[in-house]
Design a protein around this motif. Structure first.
Motif, mmCIF file in Angstrom:
data_model
loop_
_atom_site.group_PDB
_atom_site.id
_atom_site.type_symbol
_atom_site.label_atom_id
_atom_site.label_comp_id
_atom_site.label_asym_id
_atom_site.label_seq_id
_atom_site.Cartn_x
_atom_site.Cartn_y
_atom_site.Cartn_z
ATOM 1 N N UNK A 154 0.594 -1.198 -0.419
ATOM 2 C CA UNK A 154 -0.060 -0.100 0.435
ATOM 3 C C UNK A 154 0.492 1.790 0.380
ATOM 4 N N UNK A 163 -5.686 6.085 4.557
ATOM 5 C CA UNK A 163 -6.124 4.608 3.542
ATOM 6 C C UNK A 163 -6.099 3.347 4.258
ATOM 7 N N UNK A 167 -8.332 -0.108 4.351
ATOM 8 C CA UNK A 167 -8.664 -0.776 3.454
ATOM 9 C C UNK A 167 -8.090 -1.873 3.930
ATOM 10 N N UNK A 168 -6.758 -1.494 5.085
ATOM 11 C CA UNK A 168 -6.436 -2.591 5.339
ATOM 12 C C UNK A 168 -6.034 -2.705 6.894
ATOM 13 N N UNK A 171 -10.358 -3.803 8.079
ATOM 14 C CA UNK A 171 -10.314 -4.636 7.372
ATOM 15 C C UNK A 171 -9.944 -6.600 7.619
ATOM 16 N N UNK A 172 -8.309 -6.419 8.022
ATOM 17 C CA UNK A 172 -7.045 -7.075 9.105
ATOM 18 C C UNK A 172 -7.768 -7.878 9.659
#
Ligand SMILES: Nc1ncnc2c1ncn2[C@@H]1O[C@H](COP(=O)(O)OP(=O)(O)O)[C@@H](O)[C@H]1O
Ligand SMILES: [Mg+2]
Lengths: 263, 271
Positions: A154, A163, A167-168, A171-172
């Motif tokens: 990323x 972000x 985005x990472x 959710x991770x």
């Protein structure tokens, strides 16, 4: 359909246990101030919920639970994310919070009652205090479990920290966070009941204590069954959330990957 | 659709990449670990340069430095004449592992650079669709990574590296996870794609034949800590096809690199 048949097995075990209970009470003539018969428990539940006596207790416990759970879990999410993301926060906060974790929170209950009174506030605080830890620890563990190679990827493509967080990392960490929230439901319930044991005029915990003092074990078991129902429903809701949110950790999107058979 | 035919849009100029006496030492819990002793190399704009070295010698480290993910302990990397100080928009990377986001579709994954860099998403989306078709994933735009094979995931990673039309491509053993057949196929496709776009490519590999087949130049690195053992031009004619591998020169070049690699990695090469 499959879920329904899956539920049949534990329900059978439950039925057998209940039958054994009823049978032993009748066979051995157990006095009802030691173990009430099932019908007495049923009667207590019927009286409680149809004639309405239990509702206000259930409502009280549920309200304390929901508020405390929302506050405790919310703070855990934010603080956990801060500790995982910002080194300075970690240094100031982490050891302290982990130290607090080893204090049995139930021991703080009388103190919380002194500070927050006999009303619902003290129960909310107790629930929040107890359900905070599993979520807090799991948020941090979840953030740390994110593959550093993906974070590098990323960065390499120019993603901002924000972000990457949305985005990472989030959710991770989702699976781990929801697991923490699940533990929090059960622990939070303990907080509510303990608070009600110590000082309260309402709530299922209060109901249990009152009934036990009067050797009304039918009501005790009725209230325990109600608490169990809250715990089971809460846990199941979070399981459903887990399945929906973390869809990529199962075989396929709509459940286990299915194979199309032809002919 | 052939790979080359789809690359009809005019492409931005490619850029030169220069490593200038780059050193890198990792600091670990147990002490310091020199990973790169000293590496200088240059890739001319539009050239295909492979970096060949035994595993663990510092190849990935070298690419991370070029990508701006890791500051060198000494020396510098220049890209298009500017010193690299952090990740740059005009660089695309393909990693050894697909590094896809499991919770995003193939299309959203391919669009990561475009979203991160705030590009025009309409244009980026149509480019992404073309690229997905190009790498052979047409029809899988809405699929999630766990629904794809390892090779397909790697292809999605390849498409992602191109979506923001970078001038320089850094590829870290991109085909290492593929089976031999897919590996050759992807190498051919990459070559066809590259010959049209002529971006500068730094291609890390430990495959000797792959390096010779693809490159204009091959740089051989020693065991860790890495230094340049050999830097040779590959004068094989282009376009290269499967027949290229049958040419005597191809075999000679491979043999020379193999000997050097053996010597560099301390293994006994038979005379
Ligand atoms: N973040 C790190 N911290 C410490 N040592 C590292 C780190 N990354 C890589 N290394 C070490 O540096 C050496 C080179 O690694 P790498 O560049 O990944 O090699 P290659 O890609 O050539 O296989 C290895 O010995 C590896 O263990
Ligand atoms: Mg590597």
């Amino acid at each position: 359909m499959r879920r329904l048949t899956d539920a049949l097995y534990p329900l059978t075990t439950l039925a057998v246990l209940l039958l054994a209970w009823e049978a032993s009470v009748r066979l051995f003539d157990v006095p009802n101030y030691i173990l009430p018969s099932l019908s007495q428990v049923g009667e207590a539940l019927w009286r409680g919920y149809v004639e309405g006596e239990y509702w206000r207790h259930l409502g009280f416990t549920l309200t304390a639970m929901l508020w405390g759970y929302a506050i405790g879990s919310g703070v855990a999410l934010v603080l956990g994310a801060l500790v995982a993301e910002i080194r300075l926060v970690e240094r100031f906060v982490f050891a302290f919070v982990v130290g607090l974790q080893s204090v049995p929170k139930v021991a703080l209950a009388p103190l919380v009652i002194v500070w927050f009174g006999f009303g619902i506030e003290s129960k909310v605080v107790l629930v929040a205090l107890i359900c905070f830890f599993p979520t807090f620890i799991n948020v941090i563990a979840g953030f740390r479990s994110v593959d550093p190679a993906v974070v590098d990827m990323m960065h390499a493509f120019g993603a901002s920290r924000r972000r990457i967080l949305w985005e990472v990392k989030l959710p991770g960490a989702a699976s781990s966070i929801i697991a923490g929230l699940q533990v929090g439901v059960v622990l939070g319930l303990i907080g509510a009941v303990v608070g009600e044991f110590i000082a309260s005029t309402r709530g299922l915990g209060h109901l249990i204590q009152n009934a036990a003092t009067n050797l009304d074990l039918g009501t005790v078991f009725g209230a325990i069954a109600s608490l169990a129902a809250i715990g089971i429903i809460g846990t199941q809701l979070l399981r459903a959330l887990q399945r929906r949110v973390v869809f990529w950790e199962r075989g396929g999107r709509g459940g286990a990957a299915s194979v199309v058979t032809e002919g | 659709m052939s790979l080359a035919a789809a690359v009809a849009t005019p492409l931005p100029a490619s850029a030169a990449v220069e490593f200038d006496a780059v050193r890198l030492t990792y600091r670990t819990a147990t002490g310091v670990l020199p990973a790169i002793e000293e590496v200088s190399l240059a890739a001319a704009p539009g050239s295909f340069v492979s970096i060949l070295g035994p595993s663990g010698c510092g190849k990935s480290t070298l690419l991370k430095i070029a990508a701006g993910l890791l500051p060198p302990s000494a020396g510098r990397v220049q890209l298009a004449g500017e010193v690299v100080r952090g990740p740059r928009r005009d660089v695309g990377i393909v990693f050894q592992q697909p590094t896809l986001l499991p919770w995003q579709t193939v299309l959203d994954n391919v669009l990561v650079p475009a979203r991160s860099q705030g590009l025009d998403m309409r244009a980026a989306r149509s480019r992404a669709m073309d690229l997905i078709a190009l790498v052979g994933l047409a029809g899988f735009e809405k699929a999630y990574p766990h629904e794809l094979s390892g090779g397909m995931q790697q292809r999605a990673g390849l498409a992602r590296a191109f979506v923001h039309e970078p001038a320089v491509l850094l590829m870290d053993e991109p085909f290492a996870a593929l089976d031999a057949l897919n590996r050759e196929r992807m190498a051919l496709e990459l070559l066809e794609f590259w010959s049209r776009s002529r971006r500068t490519v730094l291609f890390v590999t430990h495959g000797i034949q792959e390096a010779v087949f693809l490159s204009d130049r091959v740089v051989v690195l020693s065991n860790r800590p890495a230094r340049v053992v050999e830097d040779i031009a590959i004068p094989l004619p282009r376009p290269r096809t499967l027949d290229t591998m049958l040419m005597p020169d191809f075999t000679l070049l491979c043999d020379r690199l193999r000997r050097n690699l053996f010597a560099a990695s301390g293994a006994a090469g038979r005379a």
